[in-house]
Design an enzyme around this catalytic site. Structure first.
Site, PDB file in Angstrom:
ATOM      1  N   CYS A  78      -5.461   2.638   8.312  1.00 25.96           N
ATOM      2  CA  CYS A  78      -4.350   3.453   7.817  1.00 25.96           C
ATOM      3  C   CYS A  78      -3.862   4.321   8.959  1.00 25.96           C
ATOM      4  O   CYS A  78      -4.518   5.298   9.332  1.00 25.96           O
ATOM      5  CB  CYS A  78      -4.747   4.309   6.619  1.00 25.96           C
ATOM      6  SG  CYS A  78      -3.302   5.153   5.889  1.00 25.96           S
ATOM      7  N   CYS A 196       3.119   0.694  10.590  1.00 26.13           N
ATOM      8  CA  CYS A 196       2.357   0.789   9.338  1.00 26.13           C
ATOM      9  C   CYS A 196       1.693  -0.563   9.091  1.00 26.13           C
ATOM     10  O   CYS A 196       2.381  -1.590   9.103  1.00 26.13           O
ATOM     11  CB  CYS A 196       3.278   1.136   8.173  1.00 26.13           C
ATOM     12  SG  CYS A 196       2.472   1.168   6.558  1.00 26.13           S
TER      13      CYS A 196
END
Length: 254
Positions: A78, A196
């Protein structure tokens, strides 16, 4: 030879467990290696500061679970959860999770997607990058600030404004090519097509690189690059952009 890869994954993420295995299968076609993947999930629904804090707090549990499987490397998948914490956060997070795994008897190198992106841009010699994120503008600003804290200028950014992490996985890779055309790349020597690991981009890397003529990478391709290096393997994945081409990197800066 079989290598076990442990993935610490946001609970709503559906992309990292697709793109990373796909790239490592391509790597295996070149090298003959085999990889297996083992995940532990930390709860995350909305991409906001409070939710990211809760997920980070749960990462120790994930590292302990995966070290029970004696994985050969851990990937903390993440990016924004680390970058919102400011300069140096990926180093401290990787070190901490490595210590958690070692204390549980399963010592293994730790690669974070945040640290991998910084490391990959440095490996390519990039000094000025344009970026695309799925985040709300304030999180995009935090990501840009983190990148710039490592001496790499963010020349332009496209922020897609998606807060629901499940919806991020549904962003079209074909549309990502269109979003890349919105970027002002005149001053950039590279583009981060997806800042991302949840926003799919793998199939768009090669065509955008061919169109723009500069290195194109993503959080996912950077993660695989750093993972292979941590495992002392050649960072080669066909069709995943210059970073993973097997050609010498470091000529991107100017």
């Amino acid at each position: 030879m079989t290598t076990r890869v442990g993935l610490i994954v946001p609970s709503s993420n559906t992309t990292i467990e697709t793109e990373v295995p796909h790239m490592l299968r391509r790597h295996g076609e070149v090298t003959g290696e085999r990889f297996t993947f083992h995940s532990s999930r930390a709860q995350l629904h909305q991409v906001d500061a409070e939710s990211l804090d809760r997920m980070v707090a749960d990462s120790d549990r994930c590292a302990r679970e995966l070290s029970d499987a004696r994985v050969d490397a851990l990937v903390y998948a993440c990016l924004v959860a680390i970058m919102v914490r400011g300069h140096g956060a990926h180093e401290s997070s990787e070190q901490h999770l490595a210590e958690v795994a070692a204390a549980n008897g399963g010592a293994a190198p730790v690669v974070s997607s945040a640290g991998a992106l910084i490391g990959a841009m440095e490996a390519l010699g990039l000094q000025r990058v344009a970026i695309i994120t799925p985040y709300l503008p304030e999180l995009t600003a935090a990501v840009a600030g983190y990148i710039e804290s490592y001496g790499i200028t963010v020349t332009d950014a496209v922020s897609l404004g998606v807060a629901d992490n499940v919806e991020v996985a549904g962003i079209s890779e074909a549309r990502l090519v269109e979003h890349a055309r919105r970027l002002d790349t005149t001053a950039a020597d590279g583009v981060v097509l997806s800042c991302c690991v949840q926003m799919p981009s793998l199939s768009a890397i090669a065509p955008v690189e061919a169109e723009l003529g500069i290195p194109i990478l993503s959080a996912a391709t950077a993660t695989v690059y750093q993972l292979l290096r941590a495992l002392d393997r050649p960072p080669v994945v066909p069709g995943a952009g210059r970073l993973l081409s097997g050609e010498p990197v470091g000529a991107g800066g100017g």
